[in-house]
Design an enzyme around this catalytic site. Sequence first.
Site, short mmCIF file in Angstrom:
data_model
loop_
_atom_site.label_atom_id
_atom_site.label_comp_id
_atom_site.label_asym_id
_atom_site.label_seq_id
_atom_site.Cartn_x
_atom_site.Cartn_y
_atom_site.Cartn_z
N GLU A 61 0.85 -1.19 0.00
CA GLU A 61 0.00 0.00 0.00
C GLU A 61 0.89 1.24 0.00
O GLU A 61 1.84 1.33 0.77
CB GLU A 61 -0.91 0.03 1.23
CG GLU A 61 -2.09 -0.90 1.14
CD GLU A 61 -3.07 -0.70 2.29
OE1 GLU A 61 -2.88 0.24 3.09
OE2 GLU A 61 -4.02 -1.49 2.39
N ASP B 8 -5.42 8.72 9.94
CA ASP B 8 -4.03 8.38 10.24
C ASP B 8 -3.63 8.90 11.62
O ASP B 8 -3.92 10.04 11.98
CB ASP B 8 -3.09 8.96 9.18
CG ASP B 8 -3.29 8.30 7.84
OD1 ASP B 8 -3.50 7.07 7.83
OD2 ASP B 8 -3.23 9.00 6.81
N TYR C 16 -10.33 -4.64 3.69
CA TYR C 16 -9.45 -4.16 4.74
C TYR C 16 -10.27 -4.07 6.03
O TYR C 16 -11.14 -3.22 6.16
CB TYR C 16 -8.92 -2.79 4.33
CG TYR C 16 -7.79 -2.23 5.19
CD1 TYR C 16 -7.87 -2.20 6.58
CD2 TYR C 16 -6.66 -1.69 4.59
CE1 TYR C 16 -6.86 -1.67 7.35
CE2 TYR C 16 -5.63 -1.15 5.35
CZ TYR C 16 -5.73 -1.15 6.73
OH TYR C 16 -4.72 -0.61 7.49
#
Length: 253
Positions: free
Chosen positions: A44, A55, A167
């Site tokens: 990724e 994040d 995911y």
Amino acid sequence: MSTSLLARVADGRKALVPYITGGITADWTDYLLACEAAGADAIEIGLPFSDPVLDGPTVQEASDRALARGATVASILADLSAVTVGVPLVVMTYANLVMRAGPAIFCARLAEAGVAGLLVSDLPVDEVAEVELAAAEAGLALILLVAPVTSDERLAEIARRASGYLYAISVMGTTGERATVAGSAAALATRVKAVSDLPVLVGFGISSPSQAAAAAEAADGVVVGSALMRRILDGATPGELAVDIASMRSALG
């Protein structure tokens, strides 16, 4: 991309997908080659963004450093066009960058640079149609996220529209290194596998070989980001990072 990962998983291999922030160093594509050499099944690549809401601090720091170096979507794709990596590359980004260019143009540019998949981390399945179409037309796998709080109905819809792999976010929150793998990871992976034949990879907080092995017990593999980006931020060379990845590869079997 889907075929590549599915073939490896079908052979009993647990998939290992490292995450690298694009443009983090002048030689950042050497880290991609190091990942491949150390046993990564896909990689990724995060496009640095000024407001990365999913994040945690490590990836935010990596993104800030890349932006300070002058990294852009165009420069990162140009770098990718100049290197040959023998495993699928997945771009992980935010909707703002996709919509700024327009999904069709954005996806076409990814494909031209040799990218195999796209994950837009803040794009809910209710709003994915335009990107889904653009990705399909460009030949990109569309990776979608599922979380411990995802309802069964929504999970089925996500599984129907995804390609490549799913995911599975191990915890509610941002990315980041953690001391243990959340117990919710195994339960979520089991739920997802019940409604999809795609590989299910667990991410968010996978920080060590033992954690990678634990997370992959119920899943088909893991995504490892913050732990690797911390090593790069602290000065690890591509060769040194390869040692870490090889340890995770060995733990996964």
